[in-house]
Write a protein that holds these residues in place. Structure first.
Motif, short mmCIF file in Angstrom:
data_model
loop_
_atom_site.label_atom_id
_atom_site.label_comp_id
_atom_site.label_asym_id
_atom_site.label_seq_id
_atom_site.Cartn_x
_atom_site.Cartn_y
_atom_site.Cartn_z
N ARG A 131 -17.46 22.27 -32.35
CA ARG A 131 -16.54 21.31 -31.71
C ARG A 131 -17.22 19.98 -31.43
O ARG A 131 -18.37 19.91 -31.06
CB ARG A 131 -16.05 21.92 -30.40
N TYR A 132 -16.46 18.91 -31.62
CA TYR A 132 -16.92 17.57 -31.29
C TYR A 132 -16.28 17.13 -29.97
O TYR A 132 -15.07 17.22 -29.81
CB TYR A 132 -16.49 16.55 -32.36
N ILE A 133 -17.10 16.65 -29.05
CA ILE A 133 -16.61 15.98 -27.85
C ILE A 133 -16.77 14.49 -28.14
O ILE A 133 -17.86 14.04 -28.49
CB ILE A 133 -17.40 16.38 -26.59
N LEU A 134 -15.70 13.74 -28.02
CA LEU A 134 -15.67 12.35 -28.46
C LEU A 134 -15.42 11.43 -27.26
O LEU A 134 -14.28 11.08 -26.95
CB LEU A 134 -14.56 12.18 -29.51
N ALA B 239 -13.22 24.40 -20.86
CA ALA B 239 -12.59 23.79 -19.70
C ALA B 239 -12.96 22.31 -19.60
O ALA B 239 -12.12 21.47 -19.31
CB ALA B 239 -12.98 24.53 -18.43
N MET B 240 -14.24 22.00 -19.85
CA MET B 240 -14.69 20.60 -19.80
C MET B 240 -13.99 19.78 -20.87
O MET B 240 -13.56 18.65 -20.62
CB MET B 240 -16.21 20.52 -19.99
N ALA B 241 -13.88 20.33 -22.07
CA ALA B 241 -13.22 19.61 -23.16
C ALA B 241 -11.76 19.34 -22.83
O ALA B 241 -11.25 18.25 -23.06
CB ALA B 241 -13.34 20.42 -24.45
N LYS B 242 -11.08 20.34 -22.25
CA LYS B 242 -9.68 20.15 -21.87
C LYS B 242 -9.55 19.10 -20.77
O LYS B 242 -8.66 18.26 -20.80
CB LYS B 242 -9.06 21.47 -21.42
N THR B 243 -10.45 19.15 -19.80
CA THR B 243 -10.42 18.17 -18.71
C THR B 243 -10.62 16.77 -19.24
O THR B 243 -9.91 15.83 -18.88
CB THR B 243 -11.51 18.49 -17.66
N GLY C 96 -8.35 11.46 -20.19
CA GLY C 96 -8.53 10.29 -21.04
C GLY C 96 -9.95 9.83 -21.25
O GLY C 96 -10.17 8.81 -21.86
N SER C 97 -10.93 10.59 -20.77
CA SER C 97 -12.32 10.16 -20.95
C SER C 97 -12.86 10.53 -22.33
O SER C 97 -13.92 10.06 -22.72
CB SER C 97 -13.21 10.74 -19.86
N ALA C 98 -12.13 11.35 -23.05
CA ALA C 98 -12.54 11.75 -24.40
C ALA C 98 -11.31 11.83 -25.30
O ALA C 98 -10.20 12.08 -24.82
CB ALA C 98 -13.26 13.09 -24.38
#
Length: 76
Positions: free
Chosen positions: A52-55, A6-10, A15-17
């Motif tokens: 998974r990478y959060i960028l 959910a955080m990754a989708k948000t 546009g923060s990632a």
């Protein structure tokens, strides 16, 4: 795990990632393979959750800005 997704989708939506490694690679002008290798070597700022990478865009923009200043400073 659901919270992480959910955080990754948000982050991707607001546009923060970057939504993917491919999107990051295109934005910085590298091929996806080289970008993934740089991420594995911890050369590009990221958060790793499992596979998974959060960028984060802000961290990557700062990194690019600082890399440009180091290159410019070395030439002077």
């Amino acid at each position: 795990m659901e919270m992480q997704k959910a955080m990754a989708k948000t982050n991707a939506v607001n546009g923060s990632a970057y939504p993917s490694v491919a999107a990051l690679a295109q934005d910085i002008g590298m091929c996806e393979r080289s970008t993934r290798e740089a991420l594995r070597r911890n050369e590009i700022p990221h958060i790793r959750i499992g596979k998974r990478y959060i960028l984060p865009r802000a961290a990557i923009q700062d990194w690019l800005r600082n890399a440009g200043q180091q290159t410019t400073g070395a030439r002077q």
